[in-house]
Design a protein around this motif. Structure first.
Motif, PDB file in Angstrom:
ATOM      1  N   GLY A   1       0.734  -1.189  -0.037  1.00  0.00           N
ATOM      2  CA  GLY A   1      -0.067   0.024   0.017  1.00  0.00           C
ATOM      3  C   GLY A   1       0.622   1.083  -0.067  1.00  0.00           C
ATOM      4  N   TYR A   2       1.888   1.036   0.745  1.00  0.00           N
ATOM      5  CA  TYR A   2       2.743   2.369   0.917  1.00  0.00           C
ATOM      6  C   TYR A   2       3.331   2.443  -0.507  1.00  0.00           C
ATOM      7  CZ  TYR A   2       5.958   5.520   3.175  1.00  0.00           C
ATOM      8  OH  TYR A   2       6.748   6.765   3.498  1.00  0.00           O
ATOM      9  N   LYS A   3       4.027   1.596  -0.786  1.00  0.00           N
ATOM     10  CA  LYS A   3       4.734   1.577  -2.287  1.00  0.00           C
ATOM     11  C   LYS A   3       3.875   2.175  -3.391  1.00  0.00           C
ATOM     12  CE  LYS A   3       7.756  -0.972  -5.302  1.00  0.00           C
ATOM     13  NZ  LYS A   3       8.489  -2.337  -5.727  1.00  0.00           N
ATOM     14  N   SER A   4       2.797   1.667  -3.255  1.00  0.00           N
ATOM     15  CA  SER A   4       1.644   1.932  -4.542  1.00  0.00           C
ATOM     16  C   SER A   4       1.546   3.387  -4.609  1.00  0.00           C
ATOM     17  CB  SER A   4       0.433   1.175  -4.508  1.00  0.00           C
ATOM     18  OG  SER A   4      -0.390   1.544  -3.319  1.00  0.00           O
ATOM     19  N   VAL A   5       1.603   4.006  -3.395  1.00  0.00           N
ATOM     20  CA  VAL A   5       1.414   5.648  -3.146  1.00  0.00           C
ATOM     21  C   VAL A   5       2.731   6.161  -3.663  1.00  0.00           C
ATOM     22  CG1 VAL A   5       0.930   7.462  -1.796  1.00  0.00           C
ATOM     23  CG2 VAL A   5      -0.203   5.436  -1.514  1.00  0.00           C
ATOM     24  N   VAL A   6       3.607   5.831  -3.269  1.00  0.00           N
ATOM     25  CA  VAL A   6       4.919   6.335  -3.600  1.00  0.00           C
ATOM     26  C   VAL A   6       5.324   6.544  -4.824  1.00  0.00           C
ATOM     27  CG1 VAL A   6       7.674   5.801  -3.229  1.00  0.00           C
ATOM     28  CG2 VAL A   6       6.118   5.966  -1.227  1.00  0.00           C
ATOM     29  N   VAL A   7       5.445   5.429  -5.662  1.00  0.00           N
ATOM     30  CA  VAL A   7       5.483   5.240  -7.186  1.00  0.00           C
ATOM     31  C   VAL A   7       4.859   6.381  -8.168  1.00  0.00           C
ATOM     32  CG1 VAL A   7       6.180   2.826  -6.961  1.00  0.00           C
ATOM     33  CG2 VAL A   7       3.832   3.415  -7.757  1.00  0.00           C
ATOM     34  N   ASN A   8       3.598   6.628  -7.593  1.00  0.00           N
ATOM     35  CA  ASN A   8       2.880   7.543  -8.128  1.00  0.00           C
ATOM     36  C   ASN A   8       3.290   9.095  -7.754  1.00  0.00           C
ATOM     37  OD1 ASN A   8       0.232   6.508  -9.916  1.00  0.00           O
ATOM     38  ND2 ASN A   8       0.652   5.162  -8.277  1.00  0.00           N
ATOM     39  N   LEU A   9       3.731   9.287  -6.674  1.00  0.00           N
ATOM     40  CA  LEU A   9       4.024  10.547  -6.118  1.00  0.00           C
ATOM     41  C   LEU A   9       5.381  11.046  -6.792  1.00  0.00           C
ATOM     42  CD1 LEU A   9       2.977  10.552  -2.378  1.00  0.00           C
ATOM     43  CD2 LEU A   9       1.608  11.233  -4.434  1.00  0.00           C
ATOM     44  N   SER A  10       6.007   9.835  -6.815  1.00  0.00           N
ATOM     45  CA  SER A  10       7.600  10.224  -7.582  1.00  0.00           C
ATOM     46  C   SER A  10       7.403  10.771  -8.917  1.00  0.00           C
ATOM     47  CB  SER A  10       8.318   8.852  -7.616  1.00  0.00           C
ATOM     48  OG  SER A  10       9.604   9.007  -8.323  1.00  0.00           O
ATOM     49  N   ASP A  11       6.504  10.356  -9.836  1.00  0.00           N
ATOM     50  CA  ASP A  11       5.874  11.075 -11.139  1.00  0.00           C
ATOM     51  C   ASP A  11       5.729  12.701 -11.030  1.00  0.00           C
ATOM     52  OD1 ASP A  11       6.485   8.629 -12.586  1.00  0.00           O
ATOM     53  OD2 ASP A  11       4.597   8.118 -12.452  1.00  0.00           O
ATOM     54  N   ILE A  12       5.103  12.997  -9.845  1.00  0.00           N
ATOM     55  CA  ILE A  12       4.781  14.177  -9.611  1.00  0.00           C
ATOM     56  C   ILE A  12       6.055  15.014  -9.244  1.00  0.00           C
ATOM     57  CG2 ILE A  12       3.446  16.024  -8.361  1.00  0.00           C
ATOM     58  CD1 ILE A  12       1.811  14.069 -10.232  1.00  0.00           C
ATOM     59  N   TYR A  13       6.758  14.523  -8.553  1.00  0.00           N
ATOM     60  CA  TYR A  13       8.233  15.295  -7.967  1.00  0.00           C
ATOM     61  C   TYR A  13       8.784  15.265  -9.302  1.00  0.00           C
ATOM     62  CZ  TYR A  13       6.690  14.496  -3.188  1.00  0.00           C
ATOM     63  OH  TYR A  13       6.040  14.777  -1.899  1.00  0.00           O
ATOM     64  N   ALA A  14       8.847  14.458 -10.257  1.00  0.00           N
ATOM     65  CA  ALA A  14       9.758  14.527 -11.293  1.00  0.00           C
ATOM     66  C   ALA A  14       9.400  15.564 -12.265  1.00  0.00           C
ATOM     67  CB  ALA A  14       9.665  13.110 -12.049  1.00  0.00           C
ATOM     68  N   MET A  15       8.208  16.082 -12.004  1.00  0.00           N
ATOM     69  CA  MET A  15       7.574  17.408 -12.840  1.00  0.00           C
ATOM     70  C   MET A  15       8.156  18.672 -12.086  1.00  0.00           C
ATOM     71  SD  MET A  15       6.340  15.834 -15.428  1.00  0.00           S
ATOM     72  CE  MET A  15       5.472  17.594 -16.194  1.00  0.00           C
ATOM     73  N   ASN A  16       8.928  18.463 -10.979  1.00  0.00           N
ATOM     74  CA  ASN A  16       9.193  19.586 -10.026  1.00  0.00           C
ATOM     75  C   ASN A  16       7.842  20.127  -9.653  1.00  0.00           C
ATOM     76  OD1 ASN A  16      11.153  21.003  -8.700  1.00  0.00           O
ATOM     77  ND2 ASN A  16      10.829  22.697 -10.080  1.00  0.00           N
ATOM     78  N   ALA A  17       6.959  19.341  -9.176  1.00  0.00           N
ATOM     79  CA  ALA A  17       5.415  19.724  -8.611  1.00  0.00           C
ATOM     80  C   ALA A  17       5.504  19.563  -7.354  1.00  0.00           C
ATOM     81  CB  ALA A  17       4.443  19.476  -9.497  1.00  0.00           C
ATOM     82  N   LYS A  18       4.462  19.796  -6.572  1.00  0.00           N
ATOM     83  CA  LYS A  18       4.006  19.182  -5.257  1.00  0.00           C
ATOM     84  C   LYS A  18       2.742  18.298  -5.131  1.00  0.00           C
ATOM     85  CE  LYS A  18       1.816  21.569  -2.128  1.00  0.00           C
ATOM     86  NZ  LYS A  18       1.336  22.631  -1.330  1.00  0.00           N
ATOM     87  N   PRO A  19       2.840  17.060  -4.932  1.00  0.00           N
ATOM     88  CA  PRO A  19       1.563  16.317  -4.794  1.00  0.00           C
ATOM     89  C   PRO A  19       0.646  16.643  -3.797  1.00  0.00           C
ATOM     90  CG  PRO A  19       3.509  15.135  -4.037  1.00  0.00           C
ATOM     91  CD  PRO A  19       3.990  16.537  -4.478  1.00  0.00           C
ATOM     92  N   THR A  20      -0.705  16.754  -4.194  1.00  0.00           N
ATOM     93  CA  THR A  20      -1.747  17.034  -3.110  1.00  0.00           C
ATOM     94  C   THR A  20      -2.781  16.178  -2.950  1.00  0.00           C
ATOM     95  OG1 THR A  20      -2.634  18.308  -5.156  1.00  0.00           O
ATOM     96  CG2 THR A  20      -1.238  19.666  -3.601  1.00  0.00           C
ATOM     97  N   GLN A  21      -2.975  15.422  -3.752  1.00  0.00           N
ATOM     98  CA  GLN A  21      -4.133  14.470  -3.843  1.00  0.00           C
ATOM     99  C   GLN A  21      -3.792  13.059  -4.502  1.00  0.00           C
ATOM    100  OE1 GLN A  21      -5.283  17.459  -4.854  1.00  0.00           O
ATOM    101  NE2 GLN A  21      -6.173  18.405  -3.357  1.00  0.00           N
ATOM    102  N   ILE A  22      -4.578  12.084  -4.309  1.00  0.00           N
ATOM    103  CA  ILE A  22      -4.516  10.775  -4.941  1.00  0.00           C
ATOM    104  C   ILE A  22      -5.862  10.089  -4.926  1.00  0.00           C
ATOM    105  CG2 ILE A  22      -2.116  10.323  -4.470  1.00  0.00           C
ATOM    106  CD1 ILE A  22      -2.998   8.311  -2.027  1.00  0.00           C
TER     107      ILE A  22
END
Length: 348
Positions: free
Chosen positions: A77-98
């Protein structure tokens, strides 16, 4: 008094879809000001005002992306969130929702999904994102997880894959290759267990690389670090499919070539030790292994003095004219064409 060792198993059909959703999402809190409406209606409502919205989605499928023989559901569960947030950080953006959607077979009781959602909730808290919706359904093929990540950034902050220029420096955060070797250790121990179920693996010597595989972290700190250094990358991508594959993505999108230097690759000592144990070349692992979720980016040569010596980053190469191609420069100063041998999502 005799202790009941039988774990509780609550059938999902006892709750029904809406009862299940209500049960699993009861503890999710809303913290982001951009979340106007989360779970509980036909759709979530977000308000980013003058920010740009950034959206990414990923599927994780049992038997393809994870093996429950050694992947605890809470870690999954933890990893499934992290792998998606990583894509947001790769845009130099801040994740806010999932949003979180799961399909499960009838072999999973409620207690198993509670573990999975405990991990999701922990990651949401750690990265300060709101869980605002999703879906649940049945599956005939085991467990399937789909997470969509939403983030925000000012337009001038956003970094794409296509901005690299010739002479730009190629930089990576953290170290690479450890997640792949963690997977190799887990696969080996699974095979040993299948031969002898009484064998208990001793994994003390592999704690770092196993954690990198089972419970990776997205580099939420890099955006802040770069801002403090007054550096804006010219291009950026996260390392999910392997360093070589990601370099080729940046080069193709930006219309440049690259020289990658073997002696500059950041390798953890435990990775080197385990590669020797498995008789695998550590450079091959570092270049082709995936799931590190470090950030790979290019910066202008003018920013060299700002980043040199910083322990969070390694300068591993530089971009060249597209006509020069993409090469690995070995320790022996040999130039070898770089090929993408990392993860291919469509290969089985």
């Amino acid at each position: 008094m005799i202790e009941d060792k039988t774990p509780q198993r609550t059938s999902l059909s006892d709750l029904g879809e809406f009862g299940l959703i209500k049960h699993l999402t009861a503890n999710f809190e809303i913290n982001q000001p951009s979340t106007l409406k989360g779970i509980g209606d036909d759709a979530a409502v977000l308000d980013f005002k003058d920010k740009k919205a950034v959206i990414s989605t990923d599927l994780l499928i049992e038997g393809v992306h994870f093996d429950l023989a050694y992947m605890p559901l809470r870690h999954l569960g933890y990893k499934s969130v992290v792998v998606n947030l990583s894509d947001i950080y790769a845009m130099n953006a801040k994740p806010t929702q999932i949003t979180v959607s799961v399909a499960v077979s009838n072999r999973f009781p409620l207690e198993a999904l509670e573990e999975l959602f405990d991990g999701i909730a922990l990651a949401a808290k750690e990265y300060n994102v709101d869980v605002i919706g999703g879906d649940t359904t049945s599956s005939q093929k085991g467990l399937i997880i789909s997470i969509t990540a939403i983030g925000e950034a000012d337009e001038e902050e956003l970094v794409y894959r296509n901005g690299a220029k010739t002479t730009d420096l190629l930089v990576v955060s953290g170290d690479i290759g450890a997640a792949y070797m963690g997977l190799q250790v887990l696969e080996r121990e699974k095979q040993v267990f299948q031969v002898n179920p009484n064998n208990q693996p001793d994994l003390d010597a592999y704690t770092y690389i196993i954690e990198r595989q089972l419970r990776p972290e997205a580099r939420k700190d890099i955006r802040t670090l770069l801002h403090a250094l007054e550096i804006k990358p010219t291009s950026m991508i996260d390392i999910s499919d392997g360093l070589s594959s990601e370099i080729m993505h940046l080069c193709k999108q930006s219309g440049v070539g690259c020289n990658l230097y073997e002696d500059k690759l950041p390798l953890d000592p435990q990775l080197i030790s385990v590669c020797e144990e498995f008789n695998i070349d550590s450079t091959t692992v570092a270049i082709n292994g995936g799931e590190d979720y470090e950030l790979l980016f290019t910066i202008s040569m003018n920013d060299f003095d700002k980043i040199k010596g910083n322990p969070n980053f390694s300068i591993i190469g530089h971009m060249v004219q597209e006509s020069e191609g993409i090469h690995l420069i070995t320790r022996a100063d040999t130039k070898i064409p770089l090929k993408a041998r990392g993860w291919n999502a469509l290969e089985q």
